[in-house]
Design an enzyme around this catalytic site. Structure first.
Site, PDB file in Angstrom:
ATOM      1  N   LYS A  39       7.040  -3.595   5.515  1.00 38.91           N
ATOM      2  CA  LYS A  39       5.901  -2.018   5.859  1.00 38.91           C
ATOM      3  C   LYS A  39       6.044  -2.214   7.195  1.00 38.91           C
ATOM      4  O   LYS A  39       6.214  -1.353   7.793  1.00 38.91           O
ATOM      5  CB  LYS A  39       4.564  -2.557   5.074  1.00 38.91           C
ATOM      6  CG  LYS A  39       4.614  -1.858   3.763  1.00 38.91           C
ATOM      7  CD  LYS A  39       3.574  -1.898   3.164  1.00 38.91           C
ATOM      8  CE  LYS A  39       3.261  -2.319   1.306  1.00 38.91           C
ATOM      9  NZ  LYS A  39       2.185  -2.601   0.578  1.00 38.91           N
TER      10      LYS A  39
ATOM     11  N   GLN B  22      -3.686  -5.473   2.019  1.00 43.77           N
ATOM     12  CA  GLN B  22      -2.614  -6.112   1.473  1.00 43.77           C
ATOM     13  C   GLN B  22      -2.792  -6.474  -0.560  1.00 43.77           C
ATOM     14  O   GLN B  22      -4.240  -7.997   0.182  1.00 43.77           O
ATOM     15  CB  GLN B  22      -1.060  -7.135   1.798  1.00 43.77           C
ATOM     16  CG  GLN B  22      -0.713  -7.290   0.617  1.00 43.77           C
ATOM     17  CD  GLN B  22       0.327  -5.832   0.115  1.00 43.77           C
ATOM     18  OE1 GLN B  22       0.717  -5.285   0.879  1.00 43.77           O
ATOM     19  NE2 GLN B  22       0.865  -5.755  -1.276  1.00 43.77           N
TER      20      GLN B  22
ATOM     21  N   ASP C  16      -3.757   3.694   1.206  1.00 47.31           N
ATOM     22  CA  ASP C  16      -3.045   3.454  -0.626  1.00 47.31           C
ATOM     23  C   ASP C  16      -4.232   4.922  -1.192  1.00 47.31           C
ATOM     24  O   ASP C  16      -3.416   4.240  -2.423  1.00 47.31           O
ATOM     25  CB  ASP C  16      -3.558   2.206   0.037  1.00 47.31           C
ATOM     26  CG  ASP C  16      -2.313   1.261  -0.140  1.00 47.31           C
ATOM     27  OD1 ASP C  16      -1.671   1.341   0.073  1.00 47.31           O
ATOM     28  OD2 ASP C  16      -3.449  -0.211   0.003  1.00 47.31           O
TER      29      ASP C  16
END
Ligand code: NAD
Length: 285
Positions: A54, A98, A121
């Site tokens: 990412k 994460q 997200d």
């Protein structure tokens, strides 16, 4: 006739190209590039690889990345403190924590602490609520929006079609339900308690597998000429496999995504897209 294989890498490259152009115009307006903070707690090797990819993708399109790597034994309070600090940092437009977090940390509380305007997200209750209401101002989870982009690229308009999703997680299945419904599909969601999975799946002109079960979807469960999107990523002794039994299903489906090289690259591309969307919204005040 064998199904058309939808090339997720190529579609993701197109999205990244559009994002790179947007980064230039947004940076001009803001006087700085969009910024993404990544938080990797502990040393889970798979998570470390995802976060590295990412960050590399950010660099490629000109998004600044700010990386934090607290130890796996960080306290819940200190992790929440880090999120607060990132929420208040004006150079950061998006925050990615994460998941999964190491045992002992409450991921739900951490996600809820994210500022919805930086929730790239799309996991906060605010983002989920906006999506469920069909309000386009919120940030949408990356994998489901990547699935929609793959359908668009394959020329599949969900409007009026039967769409079946296998999986009801907050990360994939539920947000995808809202997106497909918003695109006027008739949507059915299956899960581990669905009584006759094959019978429901066979209704799907669009069939999305997001169960995390290797080769769960076999050829007899697929409607002829269906578009099959395989979200599953399962590490097996034979390598990475999806939730779809790929080769036999290609003989029935009209189009299908491979694993790897299907949905995976789209997830990262849509994260970049969300970061720029968040930056644009923040610049607009
Ligand atoms: P999850 O474990 O949170 O949810 C799985 C869902 O599948 C649950 O709702 C469960 O009820 C359902 N399910 C499980 N077994 C089933 C069965 N036998 N029949 C019917 N339904 C069943 O998983 P998730 O986070 O939604 O991820 C799903 C899969 O997608 C995993 O393989 C994950 O690795 C993958 N994934 C891939 C990407 C990507 O970028 N490619 C992103 C997110 C998730």
């Amino acid at each position: 006739m064998a199904a058309e294989v939808i090339d997720g890498k190529a579609v993701a490259a197109q999205v990244r190209g559009r994002v790179a152009a947007d980064v230039i115009s947004v940076s001009d307006g803001m006087g700085r590039p969009p910024g993404l903070a990544t938080v990797l707690v502990g040393e889970d090797p798979a998570s470390a690889i995802y976060v590295r990819r990412k960050r590399e993708a950010c660099e490629e399109v000109g998004i600044s990345s700010f990386h934090h790597e607290p130890p796996g034994d960080i306290s819940q309070a200190d992790l929440l403190g880090l999120v607060e600090e990132l929420n208040g940092n004006d150079e950061i437009d998006g925050i990615l924590v994460q998941l999964p977090l190491p045992d002992g940390l409450d991921a739900g509380e951490v996600v809820n602490a994210l500022s919805p305007s930086k929730d790239v997200d799309g996991l906060t209750p605010t983002s989920a609520g906006l999506l469920a209401r069909g309000d386009p101002s919120g940030l949408v989870p990356c994998t489901p929006s990547g699935v929609m982009e793959l359908l668009r690229s394959a020329g599949v308009d969900p409007s009026g079609k039967e769409a079946v999703i296998v999986g009801r997680s907050n990360l994939v299945g539920k947000p995808l339900y809202s997106l497909l419904l918003g695109a006027n599909a008739t949507v059915t969601t299956c899960h581990s308690r669905t009584a006759d999975l094959g019978e429901v799946c066979r209704r799907g002109e669009i069939l999305v597998a997001a169960a995390g079960q290797p080769k769960l979807i076999t050829a007899d469960m697929v409607c002829p000429a269906a578009t099959v999107i395989d979200v599953g990523t399962n590490r097996t002794d034979g390598g990475l496999v999806g939730d779809v039994d790929f080769e036999p299903v290609t003989e029935v489906a009209g189009a299908i995504t491979p694993v790897p090289g299907g949905v995976g690259p789209m997830t990262i591309a849509m994260l970049l897209y969300n970061t720029v969307k968040a930056a644009r919204a923040s610049a607009a005040g």
